[in-house]
Design an enzyme around this catalytic site. Structure first.
Site, short mmCIF file in Angstrom:
data_model
loop_
_atom_site.label_atom_id
_atom_site.label_comp_id
_atom_site.label_asym_id
_atom_site.label_seq_id
_atom_site.Cartn_x
_atom_site.Cartn_y
_atom_site.Cartn_z
N GLY A 74 1.05 -1.21 -0.11
CA GLY A 74 -0.47 0.16 -0.36
C GLY A 74 0.76 1.49 -0.46
O GLY A 74 0.02 2.16 0.36
N GLU A 121 4.12 -5.93 1.69
CA GLU A 121 3.68 -6.49 0.52
C GLU A 121 3.56 -5.43 -0.54
O GLU A 121 2.38 -5.49 -0.79
CB GLU A 121 2.72 -7.44 0.80
CG GLU A 121 3.35 -8.63 1.48
CD GLU A 121 1.19 -9.31 2.40
OE1 GLU A 121 -0.02 -8.20 1.25
OE2 GLU A 121 1.10 -10.29 2.97
N PRO A 122 4.74 -5.10 -0.57
CA PRO A 122 4.70 -4.05 -2.00
C PRO A 122 4.52 -4.17 -3.20
O PRO A 122 5.09 -5.31 -4.19
CB PRO A 122 5.86 -2.89 -1.82
CG PRO A 122 6.74 -3.01 -0.72
CD PRO A 122 5.74 -4.81 -0.66
N GLY A 123 3.41 -3.53 -3.30
CA GLY A 123 3.44 -4.14 -5.06
C GLY A 123 3.99 -2.53 -5.90
O GLY A 123 4.64 -2.70 -7.44
N ARG A 169 -6.78 1.73 -15.35
CA ARG A 169 -7.30 2.57 -13.64
C ARG A 169 -7.91 3.59 -13.54
O ARG A 169 -8.39 4.19 -12.52
CB ARG A 169 -5.69 2.95 -13.28
CG ARG A 169 -5.19 1.22 -13.37
CD ARG A 169 -3.33 1.16 -12.30
NE ARG A 169 -4.08 1.54 -10.62
CZ ARG A 169 -3.64 3.20 -10.33
NH1 ARG A 169 -3.06 4.32 -11.22
NH2 ARG A 169 -3.87 3.46 -9.13
N TYR A 216 -10.56 3.45 -11.05
CA TYR A 216 -10.40 4.31 -9.64
C TYR A 216 -10.30 5.76 -9.80
O TYR A 216 -9.43 6.67 -8.44
CB TYR A 216 -9.09 3.60 -9.17
CG TYR A 216 -8.51 2.23 -9.33
CD1 TYR A 216 -9.51 1.45 -8.18
CD2 TYR A 216 -8.26 2.08 -10.08
CE1 TYR A 216 -9.18 0.28 -8.22
CE2 TYR A 216 -7.94 0.11 -9.25
CZ TYR A 216 -8.53 0.08 -9.58
OH TYR A 216 -8.37 -1.82 -9.15
N CYS A 276 -15.81 0.69 -27.63
CA CYS A 276 -17.35 1.51 -27.80
C CYS A 276 -17.63 1.70 -26.28
O CYS A 276 -18.67 1.26 -25.94
CB CYS A 276 -18.42 -0.07 -28.56
SG CYS A 276 -17.70 0.89 -30.10
N GLU A 277 -17.06 2.26 -25.70
CA GLU A 277 -17.95 2.59 -24.21
C GLU A 277 -17.20 3.48 -23.56
O GLU A 277 -15.84 4.65 -24.41
CB GLU A 277 -17.49 1.63 -22.59
CG GLU A 277 -18.74 0.76 -23.32
CD GLU A 277 -18.34 0.26 -21.92
OE1 GLU A 277 -18.71 0.94 -20.54
OE2 GLU A 277 -19.16 -1.39 -22.03
N TYR A 336 -0.70 -3.08 -11.95
CA TYR A 336 -2.04 -3.08 -12.65
C TYR A 336 -2.32 -2.69 -14.10
O TYR A 336 -3.41 -2.01 -13.91
CB TYR A 336 -2.85 -2.31 -11.12
CG TYR A 336 -2.66 -2.25 -9.66
CD1 TYR A 336 -2.28 -3.73 -9.78
CD2 TYR A 336 -2.19 -1.85 -8.66
CE1 TYR A 336 -2.37 -4.66 -8.31
CE2 TYR A 336 -1.20 -2.53 -8.14
CZ TYR A 336 -2.18 -3.37 -7.47
OH TYR A 336 -1.79 -4.15 -6.18
N1 LLP Z 1 -0.69 -7.29 0.00
C1 LLP Z 1 -1.83 -7.79 0.07
C2 LLP Z 1 -3.31 -8.60 0.35
C3 LLP Z 1 -3.34 -6.17 -1.09
O1 LLP Z 1 -4.47 -6.63 -1.29
C4 LLP Z 1 -2.19 -5.48 -1.90
C5 LLP Z 1 -3.10 -5.20 -3.34
C6 LLP Z 1 -1.10 -5.72 -1.95
C7 LLP Z 1 0.08 -6.67 -0.88
C8 LLP Z 1 -0.17 -4.41 -2.80
O2 LLP Z 1 -1.34 -3.10 -3.05
P1 LLP Z 1 -0.06 -2.21 -3.29
O3 LLP Z 1 1.58 -2.39 -2.50
O4 LLP Z 1 -0.08 -2.62 -4.49
O5 LLP Z 1 -1.09 -0.92 -3.06
N2 LLP Z 1 -5.87 -2.51 -8.87
C9 LLP Z 1 -5.42 -1.25 -7.66
C10 LLP Z 1 -4.66 -1.64 -6.30
C11 LLP Z 1 -5.58 -2.77 -5.66
C12 LLP Z 1 -4.78 -3.41 -4.77
C13 LLP Z 1 -5.36 -4.81 -4.47
N3 LLP Z 1 -4.58 -4.93 -3.49
C14 LLP Z 1 -5.02 -0.46 -8.39
O6 LLP Z 1 -4.94 -0.24 -10.01
O7 LLP Z 1 -5.35 1.02 -7.93
#
Ligand code: LLP
Length: 402
Positions: A222, A263-265, A302, A306, A332-333, A360
């Protein structure tokens, strides 16, 4: 100086590989991981890349080569991570709402598991008792995150076992003698304020004494990254300082030092990604000038899903005069990427690049309108590598039975 690919280089890639095109920059991913490691050097911490952001196996292999672990959100992500060469002990499966058979499969693969419901916890206890360690995903009842759709820790969220049900959790754990070595929370995505993480830690400190075999506290992902100049972002060194202090003040009652997991994405891959599109049509109207690109929410959802802001640059006309344009797709939207955005003068055939497209982006793409998914290129050591072919018409027919 932050790692970036130049407009002229991106233009070169667009003409070499065609558009629409996702481009990822390996060294930027490395830079991000190093920021985390440097900031948390004094804390007992481990980082799991939340691969739901971008699962291309080449990206997974690269992140593995940096030394990070990986967090998965489905059994297939687990299999991709193992396929990329991660050892099961470095693969975390944070499940939500899944059938128990997937948990059994994850257990048989030997990966780390976080369970998010009382129902699955009970089934796990019945089947495995104390023989296999497990983490419990709790819902901290904290509202945080950049948009309600990406807030996961609040009191109406489906994610995790509500922390107010801790009594029931403890009963199930005791009844089956479950080996709980990890407690997990994930409050949301794009959390600017480091105090949200501290609040989460405080919620966990209240329940930690119930779990005598605890070794890990998993605070989820997050971290907020900047999407434009001057944009707020999570202050990682400050976060490290506050997390370090919180744990120093609250030693684990069972005496074992607790390791902190994240757990950073987005933090790993968002800024490493560029999405290059080509301008099909310019349409002057009374309300705005539309620029239609060869893409849409089938490739980058996105902004529509969002209300996310993605910086857009005309890399074909960097010296052009700035004008206002509304950038839309060819679906077409209504698929508006940006309304009345200042962009250097746009001509048909120009390349427009969307920034922060690593997380994402491709991962949430689809074949809507029977359009093809883009190619992906990884730039590493100054060289571009095609890491996913552009789809073809045959791909649309691949699984059909006629
Ligand atoms: N850990 C868990 C359990 C999660 O559900 C998520 C994201 C993460 C880690 C990683 O979060 P991050 O560091 O990427 O913020 N598709 C959306 C984001 C959905 C995130 C879902 N869970 C977007 O494009 O903003």
């Amino acid at each position: 100086m932050s790692q970036q690919l130049s407009p002229s280089y991106l233009t070169q890639l667009a003409s070499e590989f065609g558009t629409p095109l996702y481009v990822y920059h390996a060294e930027k991913i490395k830079e991000q991981y190093e920021k985390l490691q440097d900031a948390f050097a004094k804390t007992n911490t481990r980082f799991f890349y939340a691969c739901k952001a971008l699962t291309n196996v080449n990206i997974l292999k690269y992140i593995k080569s940096l030394g990070a672990s990986v967090d998965c959100s489905s059994i297939f992500e687990v299999k991709l991570a193992l396929h990329a060469g991660f050892s099961p002990k470095n693969v975390l499966y944070t499940s939500n709402g899944i059938g128990f058979s997937e948990i059994e499969e994850a257990q048989s693969l030997g990966v780390i598991i976080n369970i998010d419901s009382l129902s699955n916890l009970e089934k796990f206890g019945k089947k495995f008792g104390h023989t296999y360690p497990v983490g419990i995903r709790l819902r901290p009842n904290i509202l945080a995150g950049g948009h309600i759709k990406i807030s996961t820790g609040h009191d109406k969220s489906k994610f995790g076992i509500p922390v107010d049900q801790i009594g029931k959790v403890v009963d199930v754990v005791q009844q089956h003698n479950i080996f709980v070595n990890d407690l997990h929370i994930h409050t949301g995505s794009e959390i600017k304020d480091v105090d949200v993480f501290v609040k989460g830690i405080e919620v966990l400190f209240d329940v930690i004494p119930h779990f005598k075999e605890l070794e890990f506290i998993d605070l989820g992902g997050g971290f907020k990254v900047p999407y434009k100049e001057g944009d707020a972002e999570t202050d990682i060194p400050l976060l490290a300082k506050k997390v370090g202090e919180a744990f120093a003040n609250h030693p684990n009652p069972n005496g074992k030092p607790l390791q902190v997991w994240f757990e950073p994405g987005k933090f790993f891959v968002s800024e490493s990604g560029y999405f290059i599109t080509k301008v099909n049509v310019i349409k002057q109207t009374t309300s705005t000038v539309f620029v239609s690109v060869d893409s849409g929410f089938n490739h980058l959802i996105r902004p529509m899903f969002y209300d996310a802001y993605h910086r857009i640059e005309n890399i074909s006309n960097p010296e052009g005069v700035e004008k206002k344009y509304s950038v839309v797709g060819n679906i077409c939207e209504t698929d508006t990427f940006a309304w009345d955005r200042n962009i250097k003068e746009v001509r048909e055939g120009d390349y427009l690049v969307f920034f922060n497209a690593g997380a994402y982006g491709f991962e949430m793409s689809s074949n809507f309108n029977s359009r093809l998914r883009p190619a992906e290129v990884l730039v590493k050591d100054g060289k571009p590598h095609l890491i996913r072919k552009r789809e073809t018409f045959e791909d649309l027919l691949r699984n059909l039975i006629i």
